[in-house]
Design a protein around this motif. Structure first.
Motif, PDB file in Angstrom:
ATOM      1  N   TYR A  82       1.270  -1.084   0.057  1.00  0.00           N
ATOM      2  CA  TYR A  82      -0.257  -0.077   0.201  1.00  0.00           C
ATOM      3  C   TYR A  82       0.995   0.871  -0.130  1.00  0.00           C
ATOM      4  CZ  TYR A  82       0.666  -0.467   5.197  1.00  0.00           C
ATOM      5  OH  TYR A  82       1.568  -0.025   6.644  1.00  0.00           O
ATOM      6  N   ARG A  83       0.609   2.323   0.034  1.00  0.00           N
ATOM      7  CA  ARG A  83       1.419   3.675  -0.698  1.00  0.00           C
ATOM      8  C   ARG A  83       0.809   4.297   0.404  1.00  0.00           C
ATOM      9  NH1 ARG A  83       4.424   3.414  -5.105  1.00  0.00           N
ATOM     10  NH2 ARG A  83       3.525   1.232  -6.381  1.00  0.00           N
ATOM     11  N   LEU A  90       4.371   0.479   0.703  1.00  0.00           N
ATOM     12  CA  LEU A  90       5.009   0.288   2.301  1.00  0.00           C
ATOM     13  C   LEU A  90       4.188  -0.912   2.135  1.00  0.00           C
ATOM     14  CD1 LEU A  90       2.906   3.287   4.500  1.00  0.00           C
ATOM     15  CD2 LEU A  90       5.698   2.815   4.015  1.00  0.00           C
ATOM     16  N   PHE A  91       5.021  -1.530   2.650  1.00  0.00           N
ATOM     17  CA  PHE A  91       5.003  -4.109   2.710  1.00  0.00           C
ATOM     18  C   PHE A  91       4.548  -4.093   3.963  1.00  0.00           C
ATOM     19  CE2 PHE A  91       8.006  -1.472   0.074  1.00  0.00           C
ATOM     20  CZ  PHE A  91       8.002  -1.937  -1.154  1.00  0.00           C
ATOM     21  N   VAL A 148      -9.703  -8.766  11.369  1.00  0.00           N
ATOM     22  CA  VAL A 148      -9.162  -8.851  10.818  1.00  0.00           C
ATOM     23  C   VAL A 148      -7.367  -7.461  11.063  1.00  0.00           C
ATOM     24  CG1 VAL A 148      -7.964  -8.188   8.530  1.00  0.00           C
ATOM     25  CG2 VAL A 148     -10.350  -9.312   9.209  1.00  0.00           C
ATOM     26  N   VAL A 149      -6.206  -8.257  10.396  1.00  0.00           N
ATOM     27  CA  VAL A 149      -4.759  -7.906  11.184  1.00  0.00           C
ATOM     28  C   VAL A 149      -4.630  -7.260  10.475  1.00  0.00           C
ATOM     29  CG1 VAL A 149      -3.194  -8.109  12.820  1.00  0.00           C
ATOM     30  CG2 VAL A 149      -5.247  -9.066  13.617  1.00  0.00           C
ATOM     31  N   LEU A 150      -4.001  -6.048  10.377  1.00  0.00           N
ATOM     32  CA  LEU A 150      -2.801  -5.303   9.733  1.00  0.00           C
ATOM     33  C   LEU A 150      -1.106  -5.379  10.111  1.00  0.00           C
ATOM     34  CD1 LEU A 150      -1.796  -4.424   6.987  1.00  0.00           C
ATOM     35  CD2 LEU A 150      -2.739  -1.806   7.842  1.00  0.00           C
ATOM     36  N   ILE A 151      -0.418  -5.901   9.734  1.00  0.00           N
ATOM     37  CA  ILE A 151       0.803  -5.680  10.439  1.00  0.00           C
ATOM     38  C   ILE A 151       1.365  -4.851   9.670  1.00  0.00           C
ATOM     39  CG2 ILE A 151       3.162  -6.028  10.513  1.00  0.00           C
ATOM     40  CD1 ILE A 151       2.130  -9.320  10.890  1.00  0.00           C
ATOM     41  N   ALA A 152       1.788  -3.352  10.060  1.00  0.00           N
ATOM     42  CA  ALA A 152       1.309  -2.170   9.431  1.00  0.00           C
ATOM     43  C   ALA A 152       3.183  -1.634   9.060  1.00  0.00           C
ATOM     44  CB  ALA A 152       1.207  -0.550  10.098  1.00  0.00           C
ATOM     45  N   ASP A 153       3.890  -1.167   8.253  1.00  0.00           N
ATOM     46  CA  ASP A 153       5.070  -0.263   8.102  1.00  0.00           C
ATOM     47  C   ASP A 153       5.506   1.355   7.412  1.00  0.00           C
ATOM     48  OD1 ASP A 153       7.693  -0.610   6.099  1.00  0.00           O
ATOM     49  OD2 ASP A 153       7.221  -1.160   4.693  1.00  0.00           O
ATOM     50  N   ILE A 154       6.201   1.287   8.663  1.00  0.00           N
ATOM     51  CA  ILE A 154       5.919   2.189   8.486  1.00  0.00           C
ATOM     52  C   ILE A 154       7.557   3.160   8.386  1.00  0.00           C
ATOM     53  CG2 ILE A 154       4.345   3.094  10.556  1.00  0.00           C
ATOM     54  CD1 ILE A 154       7.080   3.209  12.378  1.00  0.00           C
TER      55      ILE A 154
END
Length: 356
Positions: A82-83, A90-91, A148-154
């Motif tokens: 996503y962006r 971002l991954f 639903v779980v999102l592991i986010a990327d910063i």
């Protein structure tokens, strides 16, 4: 100024990704105690610091799976690109119940709460986060309708470069990400927090008004920013050994966080913030903790702080048993207490018919 540290090597489909799911416990399916799990720390993406780190997490994860009931929820997972506002990729990783996936078709009924996990200084490519996401998705007691779980990327880390022993790249990215501007705002970090919220809300079946956020270590900073951003979709925020450095440089926004009206009976609750930290953690000073708590309270959040005796930084992670740095340490008792406190908070905050 645009700061984009990576470009994706995989194809994505704009804001809406077509995800290909695999079994959420795939990483432990063929693992055994004498397996060095080399692919986790030498493959792409790199998911662990070294063999000890990989083995410690996989052993704990396998023990957790072995103790689940036969009718436990099965989780599935998939990478997602996503962006942020500047278009930088971002991954992340999405985990969800297997019974909510229907040949990658969208679920029209948005009934599932969502959780975002913000990573440590090791970045988003961390087997520890994969384990925790799987634990949350399979916790039918806390989330009876699923989650639903999102592991986010910063950081913008696709390959696991944040594990590198040479920390120069990480320090460069983190410095730019966390430095407040002249108005006390961390614009890039806020952009990446918004991107994570949007990516989660975009997942099939997710109710975008029922979101919780968990932050580990470095992940305390996104929680600070969310507090200042005042996103009403966020019902609860929890930090585990969350770092709040430079909080004294930030301005408390005039925004007053509105109470959330829960659907079934019209009761209202403020957004809850739970900060779980160790008394022996040198990276989370009493001054920073006190300042962060006051900031949240000023903006209308309900705040609880849990400080644990004889507990150091990283206390939720079994792999800290192998960390030679005396500032770090795994404490299973403190970890268990913090996790149960989080479960109690999220059970009341995210489930519309279960108000605490």
């Amino acid at each position: 100024m645009t700061f984009c540290d990576s470009t994706p090597s995989t194809n994505d489909c704009g804001n809406r990704n077509i995800l290909t799911y695999h079994l959420g416990t795939q990483l432990i399916q063929n693992w055994a105690p004498d397996d060095p799990s080399k692919t986790l720390y030498s493959g792409t993406p790199r998911l662990a610091k070294d063999s000890n780190y990989a083995s410690a997490i996989l052993a704990a994860w396998k023990d957790d799976v072995d103790n689940r009931s036969n009718d436990a929820v099965t989780s599935v997972a998939a990478p997602i690109v996503y962006r942020d506002d500047e278009g930088c990729p971002l991954f992340g990783y999405v985990h969800r119940p297997a019974n909510t996936v229907q040949n990658n078709c969208n679920l029209k009924n948005k009934h599932l709460p969502g959780i975002i996990l913000f990573h440590t200084g090791a970045g988003p490519q961390d087997v520890f986060l994969r384990w925790k996401a799987d634990v949350l998705v399979t916790d039918s007691h806390t989330f009876p309708d699923g989650v639903v779980v999102l592991i986010a990327d910063i950081l913008g880390d696709e390959t696991g470069w944040a594990w590198d022993t040479d920390r120069s790249r990480y320090e460069s990215v983190a410095t730019y990400l966390l430095k407040p501007d002249e108005n006390g705002n961390r614009v890039l970090l806020q952009s990446r927090v918004r991107a994570a919220l949007d990516a989660l809300a975009d997942q099939p079946g997710v109710d975008p008004t029922r979101v919780a956020v968990l932050g580990f270590c470095l992940g305390g900073h996104p929680i600070l920013e969310l507090g200042r951003m005042g996103k009403e979709c966020v019902r609860a925020m929890v930090s585990f050994h969350g770092v709040f450095g430079s909080v004294h440089k930030m301005k408390t926004h005039a925004y007053q966080r509105k109470e959330v009206e829960l659907k079934d009976d019209g009761k209202k609750e403020p957004c809850h913030v739970l900060m779980c930290t160790g008394k022996e953690d040198p990276f989370v000073t009493h001054a920073d903790l006190t300042t962060a708590k006051a900031m949240f309270e000023t903006m209308g959040y309900k705040v609880a702080v849990m400080e644990y005796d004889d507990t150091r930084h990283g206390f939720t992670n079994p792999a800290q048993l192998y960390n030679s740095n005396p500032a770090f340490g795994y404490n299973p008792e403190s970890s268990g207490l913090a996790w149960e406190a989080m479960r109690c908070l999220l059970k009341g905050s995210l489930n519309t018919n279960d108000i605490f």
